[in-house]
Design a protein around this motif. Structure first.
Motif, PDB file in Angstrom:
ATOM      1  N   UNK A  66     -17.118 -88.402 -49.722  1.00  0.00           N
ATOM      2  CA  UNK A  66     -16.078 -89.187 -49.060  1.00  0.00           C
ATOM      3  C   UNK A  66     -15.760 -90.440 -49.871  1.00  0.00           C
ATOM      4  N   UNK A  67     -16.797 -91.134 -50.320  1.00  0.00           N
ATOM      5  CA  UNK A  67     -16.610 -92.336 -51.136  1.00  0.00           C
ATOM      6  C   UNK A  67     -15.846 -92.014 -52.418  1.00  0.00           C
ATOM      7  N   UNK A  68     -16.291 -90.991 -53.126  1.00  0.00           N
ATOM      8  CA  UNK A  68     -15.630 -90.601 -54.381  1.00  0.00           C
ATOM      9  C   UNK A  68     -14.185 -90.181 -54.111  1.00  0.00           C
ATOM     10  N   UNK A  69     -13.947 -89.479 -53.013  1.00  0.00           N
ATOM     11  CA  UNK A  69     -12.588 -89.067 -52.676  1.00  0.00           C
ATOM     12  C   UNK A  69     -11.636 -90.238 -52.513  1.00  0.00           C
ATOM     13  N   UNK A  70     -12.094 -91.290 -51.862  1.00  0.00           N
ATOM     14  CA  UNK A  70     -11.253 -92.475 -51.674  1.00  0.00           C
ATOM     15  C   UNK A  70     -11.044 -93.201 -52.999  1.00  0.00           C
ATOM     16  N   UNK A  76      -5.768 -92.108 -58.877  1.00  0.00           N
ATOM     17  CA  UNK A  76      -4.656 -91.155 -58.882  1.00  0.00           C
ATOM     18  C   UNK A  76      -3.336 -91.840 -58.547  1.00  0.00           C
ATOM     19  N   UNK A  77      -3.327 -92.633 -57.481  1.00  0.00           N
ATOM     20  CA  UNK A  77      -2.070 -93.292 -57.065  1.00  0.00           C
ATOM     21  C   UNK A  77      -1.636 -94.358 -58.062  1.00  0.00           C
ATOM     22  N   UNK A  78      -2.590 -95.001 -58.706  1.00  0.00           N
ATOM     23  CA  UNK A  78      -2.246 -95.963 -59.742  1.00  0.00           C
ATOM     24  C   UNK A  78      -1.538 -95.232 -60.882  1.00  0.00           C
ATOM     25  N   UNK A  79      -2.089 -94.103 -61.299  1.00  0.00           N
ATOM     26  CA  UNK A  79      -1.532 -93.331 -62.418  1.00  0.00           C
ATOM     27  C   UNK A  79      -0.199 -92.673 -62.088  1.00  0.00           C
ATOM     28  N   UNK A  81       1.858 -93.117 -59.035  1.00  0.00           N
ATOM     29  CA  UNK A  81       2.860 -93.835 -58.242  1.00  0.00           C
ATOM     30  C   UNK A  81       2.973 -95.309 -58.638  1.00  0.00           C
ATOM     31  N   UNK A  82       2.099 -95.776 -59.516  1.00  0.00           N
ATOM     32  CA  UNK A  82       2.149 -97.174 -59.926  1.00  0.00           C
ATOM     33  C   UNK A  82       1.859 -98.141 -58.799  1.00  0.00           C
ATOM     34  N   UNK A  83       0.957 -97.750 -57.886  1.00  0.00           N
ATOM     35  CA  UNK A  83       0.617 -98.618 -56.763  1.00  0.00           C
ATOM     36  C   UNK A  83      -0.882 -98.831 -56.670  1.00  0.00           C
ATOM     37  N   UNK A  84      -1.236-100.005 -56.143  1.00  0.00           N
ATOM     38  CA  UNK A  84      -2.643-100.370 -55.946  1.00  0.00           C
ATOM     39  C   UNK A  84      -2.835-100.924 -54.537  1.00  0.00           C
ATOM     40  N   UNK A 117      -9.892 -98.225 -65.012  1.00  0.00           N
ATOM     41  CA  UNK A 117     -10.756 -97.059 -64.776  1.00  0.00           C
ATOM     42  C   UNK A 117      -9.980 -95.754 -64.892  1.00  0.00           C
ATOM     43  N   UNK A 118     -10.626 -94.761 -65.478  1.00  0.00           N
ATOM     44  CA  UNK A 118     -10.030 -93.435 -65.647  1.00  0.00           C
ATOM     45  C   UNK A 118     -10.595 -92.424 -64.662  1.00  0.00           C
ATOM     46  N   UNK A 119     -11.839 -92.655 -64.211  1.00  0.00           N
ATOM     47  CA  UNK A 119     -12.482 -91.704 -63.301  1.00  0.00           C
ATOM     48  C   UNK A 119     -13.702 -92.355 -62.655  1.00  0.00           C
ATOM     49  N   UNK A 120     -14.134 -91.744 -61.568  1.00  0.00           N
ATOM     50  CA  UNK A 120     -15.374 -92.141 -60.901  1.00  0.00           C
ATOM     51  C   UNK A 120     -16.476 -91.225 -61.417  1.00  0.00           C
ATOM     52  N   UNK A 121     -17.533 -91.805 -61.949  1.00  0.00           N
ATOM     53  CA  UNK A 121     -18.644 -91.013 -62.466  1.00  0.00           C
ATOM     54  C   UNK A 121     -19.592 -90.641 -61.335  1.00  0.00           C
ATOM     55  N   UNK A 122     -20.135 -89.449 -61.397  1.00  0.00           N
ATOM     56  CA  UNK A 122     -21.137 -89.036 -60.407  1.00  0.00           C
ATOM     57  C   UNK A 122     -22.546 -89.427 -60.838  1.00  0.00           C
ATOM     58  N   UNK A 123     -22.683 -89.895 -62.072  1.00  0.00           N
ATOM     59  CA  UNK A 123     -23.982 -90.308 -62.600  1.00  0.00           C
ATOM     60  C   UNK A 123     -24.443 -91.590 -61.909  1.00  0.00           C
ATOM     61  N   UNK A 124     -25.639 -91.570 -61.363  1.00  0.00           N
ATOM     62  CA  UNK A 124     -26.252 -92.709 -60.672  1.00  0.00           C
ATOM     63  C   UNK A 124     -25.431 -93.198 -59.480  1.00  0.00           C
ATOM     64  N   UNK A 125     -24.649 -92.315 -58.879  1.00  0.00           N
ATOM     65  CA  UNK A 125     -23.881 -92.640 -57.689  1.00  0.00           C
ATOM     66  C   UNK A 125     -24.831 -92.757 -56.502  1.00  0.00           C
ATOM     67  N   UNK A 126     -24.687 -93.816 -55.729  1.00  0.00           N
ATOM     68  CA  UNK A 126     -25.481 -93.907 -54.500  1.00  0.00           C
ATOM     69  C   UNK A 126     -24.621 -94.486 -53.383  1.00  0.00           C
ATOM     70  N   UNK A 127     -24.847 -93.969 -52.189  1.00  0.00           N
ATOM     71  CA  UNK A 127     -24.127 -94.409 -50.995  1.00  0.00           C
ATOM     72  C   UNK A 127     -24.988 -94.043 -49.808  1.00  0.00           C
TER      73      UNK A 127
END
Length: 142
Positions: A66-70, A76-79, A81-84, A117-127
């Motif tokens: 869920x965290x990574x999805x958000x 994605x929207x920055x790339x 639609x040009x929105x933040x 940022x280009x992507x969210x890494x799954x390495x050392x991800x914690x939630x």
């Protein structure tokens, strides 16, 4: 020992990429703080006004998914639609996913101050839930 506020975020030193940490009393608040932390790593939103609103849903899954999805949606929207997002509201959806609403601004309304940022890494991800709320730590590929 210094007490941290109940809700917040920070950048954590990292060798090549960008690492963020966020915390809040609840899971949804932690996700919202992580969005702000991500945006703060590369733009200064001071003086930017929200000119739009975006809503979307993240399908049910593990908390880390869920965290990574958000966070992926921010990139994605920055790339595309040009929105933040300037303000983030996250609610638990009835189906186990997340309902997210952003007040947004255009990328042309903010000042670039760091690597994008280009992507969210799954390495050392914690939630995860802790004794005083929820905390996450995420590495962003730049």
């Amino acid at each position: 020992m210094e007490r941290r506020p109940a809700r917040g975020h920070r950048n954590i030193p990292h060798t090549a990429d960008v690492r963020i940490e966020a915390w809040a009393p609840d899971r949804e608040g932690c996700v919202a703080e992580a969005v702000t932390a991500l945006v703060d790593t590369f733009v200064d939103t001071t003086g930017a006004a929200a000119g739009g609103e975006t809503a979307f849903r993240v399908p049910p899954g593990a908390d880390t998914d869920l965290l990574v999805g958000v966070l992926d949606e921010v990139i994605f929207r920055m790339d595309t639609a040009g929105e933040l997002p300037l303000e983030t509201e996250v609610r638990a959806a009835d189906d186990g996913g997340l309902a997210v609403r952003w007040r947004t601004t255009g990328t042309d309304a903010v000042e670039l101050v760091g690597a994008v940022p280009k992507a969210v890494s799954l390495h050392e991800l914690c939630f995860a839930a802790e004794s005083v709320g929820w905390r996450c730590a995420v590495t962003l590929d730049v």
